[in-house]
Design an enzyme around this catalytic site. Sequence first.
Site, PDB file in Angstrom:
ATOM      1  N   HIS A 122      80.009  45.720 -50.056  1.00 61.48           N
ATOM      2  CA  HIS A 122      79.788  46.742 -49.016  1.00 61.48           C
ATOM      3  C   HIS A 122      78.920  47.907 -49.516  1.00 61.48           C
ATOM      4  O   HIS A 122      78.566  48.788 -48.738  1.00 61.48           O
ATOM      5  CB  HIS A 122      81.118  47.306 -48.511  1.00 61.48           C
ATOM      6  CG  HIS A 122      81.986  46.300 -47.811  1.00 61.48           C
ATOM      7  ND1 HIS A 122      81.542  45.579 -46.726  1.00 61.48           N
ATOM      8  CD2 HIS A 122      83.262  45.891 -48.046  1.00 61.48           C
ATOM      9  CE1 HIS A 122      82.522  44.754 -46.322  1.00 61.48           C
ATOM     10  NE2 HIS A 122      83.562  44.933 -47.112  1.00 61.48           N
ATOM     11  N   ASP A 158      83.523  36.076 -48.487  1.00 64.38           N
ATOM     12  CA  ASP A 158      84.534  37.107 -48.225  1.00 64.38           C
ATOM     13  C   ASP A 158      84.739  37.204 -46.703  1.00 64.38           C
ATOM     14  O   ASP A 158      83.811  36.961 -45.944  1.00 64.38           O
ATOM     15  CB  ASP A 158      84.030  38.449 -48.778  1.00 64.38           C
ATOM     16  CG  ASP A 158      85.078  39.541 -48.765  1.00 64.38           C
ATOM     17  OD1 ASP A 158      85.683  39.794 -49.828  1.00 64.38           O
ATOM     18  OD2 ASP A 158      85.298  40.151 -47.693  1.00 64.38           O
ATOM     19  N   HIS A 160      84.988  39.687 -44.894  1.00 61.06           N
ATOM     20  CA  HIS A 160      84.180  40.771 -44.323  1.00 61.06           C
ATOM     21  C   HIS A 160      82.694  40.478 -44.542  1.00 61.06           C
ATOM     22  O   HIS A 160      82.313  39.892 -45.557  1.00 61.06           O
ATOM     23  CB  HIS A 160      84.521  42.101 -45.001  1.00 61.06           C
ATOM     24  CG  HIS A 160      85.968  42.465 -44.903  1.00 61.06           C
ATOM     25  ND1 HIS A 160      86.862  42.242 -45.930  1.00 61.06           N
ATOM     26  CD2 HIS A 160      86.669  43.011 -43.896  1.00 61.06           C
ATOM     27  CE1 HIS A 160      88.069  42.658 -45.557  1.00 61.06           C
ATOM     28  NE2 HIS A 160      87.985  43.123 -44.320  1.00 61.06           N
ATOM     29  N   ASP A 245      89.907  37.104 -49.074  1.00 61.03           N
ATOM     30  CA  ASP A 245      90.662  37.725 -47.992  1.00 61.03           C
ATOM     31  C   ASP A 245      90.559  36.940 -46.677  1.00 61.03           C
ATOM     32  O   ASP A 245      91.107  37.371 -45.659  1.00 61.03           O
ATOM     33  CB  ASP A 245      90.259  39.203 -47.805  1.00 61.03           C
ATOM     34  CG  ASP A 245      88.778  39.436 -47.994  1.00 61.03           C
ATOM     35  OD1 ASP A 245      87.999  38.459 -48.050  1.00 61.03           O
ATOM     36  OD2 ASP A 245      88.380  40.622 -48.085  1.00 61.03           O
TER      37      ASP A 245
HETATM   38 ZN   LIG Z   1      86.630  41.553 -47.900  1.00 59.86          ZN
END
Ligand SMILES: [Zn+2]
Length: 336
Positions: A122, A158, A160, A245
Amino acid sequence: MHVYSDPASERHVNHMAGVEAPERFPAALAGVEEAENTGVKVERRPCKPAPRSALEAVHAPAYLEHLEELSASGGGYVDFDTALNSASWETATLASGAAIGAVESALSGTAAFAVARPPGHHAGRAYGMGFCLLNNAAIAARHARSSGVERVAILDWDVHHGNGTQDIFYADGEVLYLSVHQSPFYPGTGDAREVGEGRGQGFTANVPLPGRSGEDLYAEAFAGFFIPVLREFRPGLILISAGYDAHTADPLGGMRLKSASFGRFAAQLAALAREIGAAPPALLLEGGYNLNALTESVAATIRGVEEEAPAWEYSGDVRPIEAARSTLAPFWKSLR
Ligand SMILES: [Zn+2]
């Protein structure tokens, strides 16, 4: 398999994000041991902090100075969920160094895993967010490029979307960024229509999947999208932003993958690397917040890289990934 880790990974404490906790580090290392106990040969490698030049190849100097000073002064926040303590700067530069080490191992012929925190995908050129300070995958990719690898791909599984990695390479076409992630979800980016711009057009490839997706839909994304695109791109190195995740037990993610699913992903990518003559994969730990799931999934990933690829259930039903396929088809023959 070379594993790069440093005990400093436990010293960074992000008070604003209880889930991205120091305990993730021993949990991930327990997964390395579990793989070893089932017969995988693992060689542990120490890491060095990433050199400033490698950090500045990705991040703005002023941003790096800000992080270093904030950490030296005892800590602080760079975003509502992203905090530093006095150890964070050293820990983060060691995590980036672990990623660089993994690239060097891969380029000399041995698959490698950088088991370190904080995660990175991120973090953009001049911002940190989502528990991430330095973008380890981007730093590793630029390191591979400066080591002479012409084509580098980053595959990010991931849960996200890796908005930071996407941002860094969005306009330059230097690195192919592929992501499968839950959507709609944090951080809100990663629509299939985000394909890159300028020279980067076609080199960002997002496969958003709805929440509660399981391995069957991921199999479509891999077999019907990532594998053909990677085969056409022919990277010299595949970096894997390995977040865990999307595991069904994860407290943040809403997907339904099992630990073994990650082993299948890793096996597919390792087999593809062999097929196209690329270096073996270099993996970097991103998210993953259920400690047991993290241990099991890291073990499954390492076994997946080191063992033969198991049969892959792929129905050929491209509906769930149709948006990604049709949007990227103008750039990739293999999707037409
Ligand atoms: Zn993540």
